[in-house]
Scaffold this active site. Sequence first.
Site, PDB file in Angstrom:
ATOM      1  CG  ASP A 190      -2.175   0.746   1.079  1.00  0.00           C
ATOM      2  OD1 ASP A 190      -2.208   1.673   0.253  1.00  0.00           O
ATOM      3  OD2 ASP A 190      -3.147   0.418   1.783  1.00  0.00           O
ATOM      4  CG  ASP A 191      -0.713   4.554   0.364  1.00  0.00           C
ATOM      5  OD1 ASP A 191      -1.438   4.109  -0.535  1.00  0.00           O
ATOM      6  OD2 ASP A 191      -1.137   5.236   1.317  1.00  0.00           O
ATOM      7  CB  CYS A 246      -6.757   2.066  -1.360  1.00  0.00           C
ATOM      8  SG  CYS A 246      -5.468   2.845  -0.373  1.00  0.00           S
ATOM      9  CG  HIS A 297      -9.967   0.034   1.371  1.00  0.00           C
ATOM     10  ND1 HIS A 297      -9.271   1.145   0.942  1.00  0.00           N
ATOM     11  CD2 HIS A 297     -10.707   0.464   2.419  1.00  0.00           C
ATOM     12  CE1 HIS A 297      -9.548   2.179   1.703  1.00  0.00           C
ATOM     13  NE2 HIS A 297     -10.425   1.795   2.606  1.00  0.00           N
ATOM     14  CG  ASP A 337      -2.342   0.698  -3.108  1.00  0.00           C
ATOM     15  OD1 ASP A 337      -1.282   1.278  -2.795  1.00  0.00           O
ATOM     16  OD2 ASP A 337      -3.438   0.952  -2.562  1.00  0.00           O
ATOM     17  CG  ASN A 338      -1.973   4.383  -3.971  1.00  0.00           C
ATOM     18  OD1 ASN A 338      -2.944   3.798  -3.480  1.00  0.00           O
ATOM     19  ND2 ASN A 338      -1.087   5.014  -3.227  1.00  0.00           N
TER      20      ASN A 338
HETATM   21 CA   LIG Z   1      -3.098   2.851  -1.410  1.00  0.00          CA
END
Ligand SMILES: [Ca+2]
Length: 422
Positions: free
Chosen positions: A122-123, A162, A218, A356-357
Amino acid sequence: METGFCLSERTSMQRLGFLACAANIGDDPEQKNPEQKNPEQKNPEQKNPEQKNPEQKNPEQNNGEVMNYRIARLMRMWERGNGSQRLWVHAFAVLVCALQSWVGELSAAETQPPNVIFVFVDDQGYYDLGCYGATEVKTPRIDAMAEQGTRFTDYYAAAPICSPSRAGLLTGCYPRRVGNQTWVHRADSLSGIHPSELTLGELFKNHGYATACIGKWHLGFQEPFLPHNQGFDHYFGLLHNLDPVEIVYFEEEGGVPLLRNGEVVKRPADPTELTKVYTDEAISFMEENQSEPFFLYLPHTMLHVPLGVSEAFQGSSKWGEYGDAIQELDHSVGRLFDALKRLEIEDNTVVVYASDNGRGPGRTPQQKIRGGKLSTYEGGLRVPAIAWGPGLGLQAGEQSSAVVRAMDWYPTLATLAGIEVP
Ligand SMILES: [Ca+2]
């Protein structure tokens, strides 16, 4: 209804991708990498696009001829396509071509279906691994994964945030086509991935795989949208984020729960232990399903805020808690590889690592690319991505600068597992 577009798009991508792989024409004529092949060096056998379809004969006795026919068909598609179509034909081709020899093995023999592990972080920003240039962190296990596999330098997430990013990954569709536009699902969200969509989990499950989602979901919290109704036999993790705008929904209940198949394991969840307990759960799943093919989707809660690091990694990096969390993720990836080796299934497993980003807010130093999470500047979407599988013939020591995207994994992984994409 958007669903129809989605399915037809995916079918098209799968067909083109498989053909591209057979043709090995994923190389971009504009490539800067001198090691990329010259597009003019076409296989002479591709020159006759009007040859008859050998698939109508006996493919088992004509494998090379079938491939040549497919090559010819792809070349015609390529020549007829507009710029955008060519771009995505090319992008998808690169992912599949990275695994080309694996396809050859699968088509050539009755092969045990491969295991697939997808580590989704994540991130994490583009720069934020040793193999992508970071000097503030040490990520030897992920760097080794890159050295033994293919590292994508121009890989793009499905979205800069997300939920839509995950929807794109798991469906192989543009996120908004499967009901996931530009923002995230909060706990009161009434939507998710439409139940009629076939997620990667469902696709693998329908073909005899054991499936698990371990980590952050999510993607909707009403019953139809939960992991067990989206193809995952086993679920362990947090359905939500732990940031302030999400935990408010759980204040009266005592916080966001850590769940295992609907049962509360702990409340509130403790971010400092999540990377470890997710990894423990993932290894247990691998052990329990070592004798059958499995698809393990491992979307870590880290590196989303609030960061959490176990005691062993606190202060271990030169990048504060962010770097410490990265190094714990690296340790987690190493544990997965150690488990694959111990269970003697490493030769029949492909592992993917991707973010994811782009990098979340408040992280320093600046990246060389502009923007970060929530931005459609490059830094919001261009993220690390590595594919590993030397035992299955996946190219090792490769660095690909071709443009590829998160939605390409769906048809790529399915095709390489011998699964026809609907
Ligand atoms: Ca994310």
